[in-house]
Design a protein around this motif. Structure first.
Motif, PDB file in Angstrom:
ATOM      1  N   VAL A  39       4.857   5.453   5.901  1.00 44.60           N
ATOM      2  CA  VAL A  39       4.527   6.422   6.944  1.00 44.60           C
ATOM      3  C   VAL A  39       3.664   5.711   7.982  1.00 44.60           C
ATOM      4  N   GLY A  40       4.199   5.541   9.186  1.00 43.07           N
ATOM      5  CA  GLY A  40       3.502   4.789  10.217  1.00 43.07           C
ATOM      6  C   GLY A  40       2.320   5.545  10.804  1.00 43.07           C
ATOM      7  N   ILE A  41       1.190   4.857  10.944  1.00 46.38           N
ATOM      8  CA  ILE A  41       0.002   5.417  11.592  1.00 46.38           C
ATOM      9  C   ILE A  41      -0.119   4.883  13.011  1.00 46.38           C
ATOM     10  N   ALA A  42      -0.099   3.555  13.171  1.00 47.61           N
ATOM     11  CA  ALA A  42      -0.211   2.951  14.500  1.00 47.61           C
ATOM     12  C   ALA A  42       0.331   1.534  14.455  1.00 47.61           C
ATOM     13  N   ASN A  43       0.946   1.121  15.551  1.00 43.43           N
ATOM     14  CA  ASN A  43       1.460  -0.234  15.690  1.00 43.43           C
ATOM     15  C   ASN A  43       1.236  -0.703  17.122  1.00 43.43           C
ATOM     16  N   ALA A  44       0.842  -1.941  17.273  1.00 46.35           N
ATOM     17  CA  ALA A  44       0.637  -2.498  18.606  1.00 46.35           C
ATOM     18  C   ALA A  44       1.075  -3.951  18.626  1.00 46.35           C
ATOM     19  N   TYR A  45       1.650  -4.364  19.747  1.00 44.51           N
ATOM     20  CA  TYR A  45       2.071  -5.746  19.939  1.00 44.51           C
ATOM     21  C   TYR A  45       1.870  -6.102  21.398  1.00 44.51           C
ATOM     22  N   ALA A  46       1.239  -7.228  21.660  1.00 43.27           N
ATOM     23  CA  ALA A  46       1.053  -7.709  23.026  1.00 43.27           C
ATOM     24  C   ALA A  46       1.174  -9.221  23.048  1.00 43.27           C
TER      25      ALA A  46
ATOM     26  N   VAL B 110       2.861  -0.107  22.239  1.00 47.77           N
ATOM     27  CA  VAL B 110       1.922   0.628  21.396  1.00 47.77           C
ATOM     28  C   VAL B 110       2.635   1.870  20.872  1.00 47.77           C
ATOM     29  N   SER B 111       2.510   2.103  19.562  1.00 53.77           N
ATOM     30  CA  SER B 111       3.116   3.278  18.945  1.00 53.77           C
ATOM     31  C   SER B 111       2.040   4.025  18.169  1.00 53.77           C
ATOM     32  N   MET B 112       1.627   5.157  18.711  1.00 55.03           N
ATOM     33  CA  MET B 112       0.625   5.976  18.034  1.00 55.03           C
ATOM     34  C   MET B 112       0.682   7.387  18.590  1.00 55.03           C
ATOM     35  N   LYS B 113       0.877   8.339  17.733  1.00 57.36           N
ATOM     36  CA  LYS B 113       0.949   9.735  18.134  1.00 57.36           C
ATOM     37  C   LYS B 113      -0.389  10.173  18.722  1.00 57.36           C
ATOM     38  N   GLY B 114      -0.353  10.822  19.895  1.00 60.37           N
ATOM     39  CA  GLY B 114      -1.563  11.304  20.528  1.00 60.37           C
ATOM     40  C   GLY B 114      -2.194  10.343  21.505  1.00 60.37           C
TER      41      GLY B 114
ATOM     42  N   THR C 186       8.376  -9.823  -1.595  1.00 60.93           N
ATOM     43  CA  THR C 186       7.767  -8.509  -1.458  1.00 60.93           C
ATOM     44  C   THR C 186       7.764  -8.076   0.002  1.00 60.93           C
ATOM     45  N   ASP C 187       7.663  -6.787   0.201  1.00 64.74           N
ATOM     46  CA  ASP C 187       7.600  -6.187   1.541  1.00 64.74           C
ATOM     47  C   ASP C 187       8.799  -6.541   2.406  1.00 64.74           C
ATOM     48  N   LEU C 188       9.980  -6.522   1.814  1.00 63.13           N
ATOM     49  CA  LEU C 188      11.210  -6.666   2.592  1.00 63.13           C
ATOM     50  C   LEU C 188      11.541  -5.292   3.171  1.00 63.13           C
ATOM     51  N   GLY C 189      11.119  -5.039   4.407  1.00 65.93           N
ATOM     52  CA  GLY C 189      11.331  -3.711   4.938  1.00 65.93           C
ATOM     53  C   GLY C 189      10.949  -3.577   6.389  1.00 65.93           C
ATOM     54  N   PHE C 190      10.927  -2.334   6.863  1.00 65.57           N
ATOM     55  CA  PHE C 190      10.764  -2.044   8.283  1.00 65.57           C
ATOM     56  C   PHE C 190      10.081  -0.684   8.453  1.00 65.57           C
ATOM     57  N   ILE C 191       9.593  -0.446   9.659  1.00 71.94           N
ATOM     58  CA  ILE C 191       9.142   0.873  10.077  1.00 71.94           C
ATOM     59  C   ILE C 191       9.778   1.173  11.424  1.00 71.94           C
ATOM     60  N   SER C 192      10.373   2.341  11.568  1.00 68.15           N
ATOM     61  CA  SER C 192      10.928   2.799  12.840  1.00 68.15           C
ATOM     62  C   SER C 192       9.893   3.712  13.495  1.00 68.15           C
ATOM     63  N   TRP C 193       9.403   3.294  14.668  1.00 69.09           N
ATOM     64  CA  TRP C 193       8.294   3.986  15.322  1.00 69.09           C
ATOM     65  C   TRP C 193       8.796   4.925  16.412  1.00 69.09           C
ATOM     66  N   ASN C 194       8.146   6.078  16.525  1.00 65.60           N
ATOM     67  CA  ASN C 194       8.368   6.949  17.669  1.00 65.60           C
ATOM     68  C   ASN C 194       7.105   6.965  18.520  1.00 65.60           C
ATOM     69  N   SER C 195       7.056   7.774  19.553  1.00 62.39           N
ATOM     70  CA  SER C 195       5.899   7.830  20.465  1.00 62.39           C
ATOM     71  C   SER C 195       5.553   6.434  20.976  1.00 62.39           C
TER      72      SER C 195
END
Length: 477
Positions: free
Chosen positions: A201-208, A232-236, A288-297
């Protein structure tokens, strides 16, 4: 302009040299400890010696906080003749001395993991099962050596000095994780395999990333061109902009906080007891951690700006002053790094920092209280990828106590590790560090070497060790 870039770097240097932190990945010093509660996180094939539960919602259940860096305080601060300290910008510190302490790619990785609930138990299909809910946070920064060369040297040739700086980057991934794991023996008690399925469950993601920063200095002209992008992906959260669509702030609305994305991942592992070929030998491997998160917002930003200074205006008079000119030039230099707000994206997918573990251990046949291990770990994260090898010596003077001493060398330098693990019937308590600083200190008692430090600890209630031991004994018969 030099001071602007210096400010950008200073924050990163502060984190890499001052924060007393730890390696947030699970404690690698525990990899070969059969009595360790959480080693299945590095290899899901490992079969615990007892069932366990942490103290739900209590941080002491299992807590890891960490920092990895191939930079250190001694990279940026130097002793003076009077016993004090000065920065690398001081003329008494030569460029060769300072730059010689840097790598071509200078990395910083700051991580956090803590459990909300962790449960492991024996029984389903004759295997060992785990259920875990926890918080994971990973932040990485990359600073190329050429950036520091510019800061130290600036203009070295009156006919012109050029700098072509590539890939100044930062990324941060923050999410909640629910994992379900199962391990079992597939051949007697010699070969075990395991897997975990993780729901994220994604909380926040940022890349620059500043892709290109081209600088030119001569007696006649100073010029700069910078380009890059970010997400940047973060609700609100939203960007605020000026009339030119330049980002000038952040609008954070707590009443709109929520889930920012969903994802999934898997862990896979295997362990082989090779003692029927070489007494005391065992090998293991996992990913381990072979996976992804699909972000909205998703918010996006781009930067493609330039700046040129050819000298002060010749028309300074009653309506203008040198101070006005310098203020205008300073504003142009600041504008070089102003990003513009891009389109809001409907979705964006990021990969987790996958890890690969390869290991071999050897338990002395004539004295099985002592074992030695060799562990290789590679963390995959694009340009932030790093690897290390760790040599482990472990002593178990009793059935309920283990001690590990180990040494690691890798992309971020060398370090010393240790762990104490107490696991009598009824509870398990451990404390340890994969990166324990044993380098030099300044007269002010500040560590001057490359700082890779961590502390990991936890307390769990345990039960059922006799039932698990009987099951393994039955497999061996």
């Amino acid at each position: 302009m030099k001071n602007i870039i210096k400010a950008i770097v200073s924050v990163t240097v502060l984190f890499s040299t001052v924060i007393p932190a730890v390696q947030a990945q699970d404690l690698k010093s525990s990899y070969f400890m059969e009595g360790s509660t959480y080693r299945h996180r590095m290899n899901p094939a490992f079969y615990n010696e007892s069932s366990y539960i942490n103290l739900p919602f209590v941080v002491m259940g299992n807590f890891n906080l960490g920092l990895n860096s191939n930079m250190g305080l001694g990279t940026f601060l130097y002793p003076t003749a009077d016993g004090g300290l000065t920065t690398f910008m001081n003329s008494s510190v030569s460029a060769d001395q300072f730059l010689g302490n840097l790598s071509n790619t200078n990395r910083l990785s700051l991580d956090l993991s803590t459990d909300i609930l962790s449960l492991g138990f024996f029984g389903i299909a004759g295997g060992f099962n785990t259920i875990e809910i926890g918080l994971r946070s990973n932040t990485s920064v990359i600073l190329p050596k050429e950036l520091f060369s510019f800061m130290k040297n600036m203009m070295t040739d009156a006919d012109g000095t050029e700098y072509h700086i590539r890939n100044i980057g930062v990324s941060s991934n923050n999410y909640l994780q629910l994992s379900l794991g199962h391990s079992r023996y597939v051949w007697e008690d010699r070969i075990s395999v395991g897997a975990k399925v993780k729901f994220l469950v994604g909380i926040a993601n940022a890349y620059a990333n500043i892709d290109n920063l081209d600088l030119y200095f001569s007696q006649d002209v100073w010029s700069a061109k910078a380009s890059g992008s970010g997400y940047v992906s973060m609700k609100g959260l939203d960007f605020t902009t000026d009339a030119s669509n330049n980002i000038n702030g952040i609008d954070f609305r707590t009443d709109q906080l929520g889930i920012s994305g969903f994802g999934a991942a898997i862990d896979l592992g295997a362990s082989f007891d090779m003692s029927y070929l070489v007494p005391g030998l065992a090998v293991s491997a996992s990913v381990t951690d072979l996976g992804f998160i699909s972000w909205n917002s998703n918010l996006s930003a781009t930067m493609d700006n330039s700046f040129e200074f050819t000298g002060l205006s010749e028309n300074i008079g009653p309506d203008s002053s040198i101070e006005d000119e310098l203020t205008a030039i300073g504003q142009q230099a600041k504008d070089l790094f102003k990003p513009q707000k891009g389109d809001n994206l409907p979705s964006r997918t990021t990969m987790l920092n996958a890890k690969m573990f390869l290991a071999a251990e050897y338990k002395l046949p004539v004295y099985d209280k002592v074992k030695f291990g060799l562990l290789s770990q590679t963390t995959f994260n694009g340009p932030h990828t790093y690897a290390e090898g760790r040599l482990v010596a472990q002593y178990s003077p009793s059935e309920w106590f283990d001690i590990s001493l180990n040494y690691a060398y890798g992309s971020l330098g060398s370090s010393f590790g240790w762990m104490l693990n107490f696991h009598p019937k009824g509870f398990n308590f451990f404390i340890g560090s994969d990166h324990f600083y044993i380098g030099k200190y300044s007269p002010q008692l500040l560590p001057v070497g490359k700082i890779n430090m961590n502390i990991s600890f936890g307390f769990n209630i345990t039960w059922g060790s006799g039932k698990i031991a009987a099951h393994k004994a039955g497999l061996a018969d």
